[in-house]
Design an enzyme around this catalytic site. Structure first.
Site, PDB file in Angstrom:
ATOM      1  N   CYS A 188      53.196  26.087  32.662  1.00 30.41           N
ATOM      2  CA  CYS A 188      52.906  26.114  34.092  1.00 30.41           C
ATOM      3  C   CYS A 188      51.822  27.150  34.329  1.00 30.41           C
ATOM      4  O   CYS A 188      52.087  28.279  34.763  1.00 30.41           O
ATOM      5  CB  CYS A 188      54.169  26.444  34.859  1.00 30.41           C
ATOM      6  SG  CYS A 188      55.361  25.143  34.656  1.00 30.41           S
ATOM      7  N   GLU A 189      50.597  26.747  34.001  1.00 26.81           N
ATOM      8  CA  GLU A 189      49.463  27.666  33.985  1.00 26.81           C
ATOM      9  C   GLU A 189      48.220  26.786  33.870  1.00 26.81           C
ATOM     10  O   GLU A 189      48.072  26.069  32.883  1.00 26.81           O
ATOM     11  CB  GLU A 189      49.591  28.554  32.736  1.00 26.81           C
ATOM     12  CG  GLU A 189      48.714  29.738  32.646  1.00 26.81           C
ATOM     13  CD  GLU A 189      49.271  30.933  33.399  1.00 26.81           C
ATOM     14  OE1 GLU A 189      48.487  31.564  34.092  1.00 26.81           O
ATOM     15  OE2 GLU A 189      50.490  31.200  33.300  1.00 26.81           O
ATOM     16  N   ARG A 201      43.888  30.662  22.020  1.00 28.58           N
ATOM     17  CA  ARG A 201      42.480  31.030  21.816  1.00 28.58           C
ATOM     18  C   ARG A 201      41.517  30.408  22.816  1.00 28.58           C
ATOM     19  O   ARG A 201      40.480  30.988  23.113  1.00 28.58           O
ATOM     20  CB  ARG A 201      42.044  30.750  20.373  1.00 28.58           C
ATOM     21  CG  ARG A 201      42.796  31.642  19.375  1.00 28.58           C
ATOM     22  CD  ARG A 201      42.240  31.541  17.971  1.00 28.58           C
ATOM     23  NE  ARG A 201      40.938  32.150  17.855  1.00 28.58           N
ATOM     24  CZ  ARG A 201      39.807  31.482  17.696  1.00 28.58           C
ATOM     25  NH1 ARG A 201      39.812  30.168  17.623  1.00 28.58           N
ATOM     26  NH2 ARG A 201      38.671  32.127  17.604  1.00 28.58           N
TER      27      ARG A 201
END
Ligand SMILES: *Cc1c(COP(=O)(O)O)cnc(C)c1O
Length: 434
Positions: free
Chosen positions: A363-364, A332
């Site tokens: 990994c972001e 969210r």
């Protein structure tokens, strides 16, 4: 913590509690990340809606829990025992409700693009009401009901053109929306006339849902005003008197100390007063009123527990606290920067004087839970709790980065039970044809 929601507390060990259960013990027993739900809090919210709607509206009026907020077998059992209906948006939700033994004659089937297969499954399962989004859908429901030798009650979803002053991504009732039929250019009148000409799709009334996280009764009253004036038009034009008016969901939930409170029963009283007056003014029979609360039933009852890994201070920039979950279990913040309250569960009494950004393990770079908030200074091994995660967390969870979905533990009167087990690595590849 009580200033956010009444189901949270701090015990004599300085540990965060939910529904009387020690969250540090729960994290040790079940591992992290972990969703925890307080059953009594969910029941209290169901009762608030049930009692207020019963008190203020005609017989047959009721709340339908919008189960997209949190859908799994036990939630349908809880809602069923509280004697309220459900709102479902897919055959998967319908299947889950049926698996819980839910009587789906108390269900509204939503969605802006139900397939013929969805419609057939809903009709054969005995779903109470279809909320038809378009003319094509009315036609399909009528055709499939006829083939099955049945009739199917329907409501028509109308977009009343009300801006609920909430986030664009969760605003649904404006004229420009993928949902429903707009009132402009006689579109709503046209679909009403079309539905009334059908023999197997039985028109019972209308639905609108203006959006989510709405803190005031005013947008609901505005929507009701538009809808009741439309009811009056339909009575004049076609002699059709709506049996049901469904006002949708969307009451807000307090996620952080800065946000206001929503007094649900008071707001429903206020909406009822206006609906009663409007029906009188427009000379329409007061319809049964349905409401579809989702987040305000389950959000506050849930928290998510994580274990802290690294803490990284970047001088002149941010302090990052990394947790063992993130956007796969709670997308969210990444989706719409939803604000959250974060607490160190094992030192909940310590001063929250450390400015930090809580980040997930993916990994972001956008994998964040909260940015630049004040929390306790936490280190590796601490238990970090994100509060008010009962809605749109588990139901939006993914396996991004091949992270197994966390389990759900339900606490009640201080006891705990596993309701959904943690996904395994085997679960991750179970559909793969090897
Ligand atoms: C999402 C939705 C709801 C529930 O909204 P909340 O903000 O969770 O209360 C109700 N009705 C419809 C049609 C919805 O799409």
């Amino acid at each position: 913590m009580n200033n956010i929601q009444d189901c949270y507390g701090i015990n004599e060990n300085g540990h965060l509690t939910i529904g009387g259960a020690d969250t540090v013990c729960l994290a040790e027993k079940y591992g992290t990340p972990l969703y925890v739900l307080d059953e009594n809090k969910i029941r209290r919210q169901c009762a608030i809606y049930r009692d207020a709607i019963k008190k203020h509206f005609p017989e047959g009026s009721m709340p339908f829990y919008a189960s997209k907020a949190l859908s799994f077998v036990d939630i349908y059992k809880i809602v069923k025992s509280e004697n309220i209906g459900i709102d479902i948006v897919s055959p998967g939700e319908l299947y889950t409700a049926i698996s819980a033994g839910f009587d789906v004659s108390n269900a509204c089937f939503h969605g802006n693009n139900k397939t013929d297969a969805d419609i057939e499954y809903g009709i054969t399962s005995g779903v109470g009401y279809f909320v038809a989004d378009s003319r094509e859908e009315v036609e399909a429901i009528d055709r499939i009901a006829k083939k099955l030798g049945k009739t199917q009650k329907i409501l028509l979803r109308i977009t009343p053109g009300i801006d609920p002053h909430t986030l664009k991504a969760i605003s649904t009732g404006r004229v420009d929306s993928k949902f429903g039929t707009p009132l402009i250019e006689g579109k709503a009148e046209e679909i009403t006339s079309f539905a009334l000409s059908k023999e197997n799709a039985i028109l019972c009334g209308f639905h609108c849902h203006i959006g989510s996280q709405i803190f005031e009764p005013a947008p609901f009253i505005d929507a009701a005003t538009v809808m009741i004036s439309f009811l009056s038009d339909m009575k004049d034009k076609f002699g059709f008197e709506a049996d049901v008016l469904n006002l949708g969901g969307g009451f807000a939930v307090k996620y952080t100390a800065e946000q206001g409170e929503v007094n649900i029963s008071e707001y429903i009283g206020e909406i009822a007063k206006n609906v009663t007056n409007l029906c009188e003014k427009y000379s329409v029979k007061m319809p049964k009123i349905f409401m579809e609360p989702g987040r305000s039933i389950v959000a506050a009852a849930g928290i998510t527990l994580y274990t802290v890994g690294t803490r990284k201070e970047i001088p002149g920039f941010k302090n990052y606290i990394s947790i063992d979950g993130g956007m796969p279990d709670n997308p969210r913040y990444a989706l719409y920067q939803s604000p959250y309250t974060v607490v160190c569960a094992n030192r909940a009494n310590a001063p929250a004087d450390y400015k930090a950004t809580v980040c997930g393990r993916c990994c972001e770079s956008g994998d964040l839970i909260a940015e630049d908030i004040k929390v306790q200074k936490m280190d590796r091994g601490d238990t970090l709790a994100v509060l008010v995660t009962g809605a749109y967390n588990y139901s939006m969870a993914s396996n991004y980065n091949r992270i197994p979905r966390p389990p759900i533990v339900i606490v009640k009167d201080g006891d705990d039970r596993l309701s959904v087990r943690r996904e395994s690595f085997e679960d991750l590849i179970k559909n793969e044809v090897l």
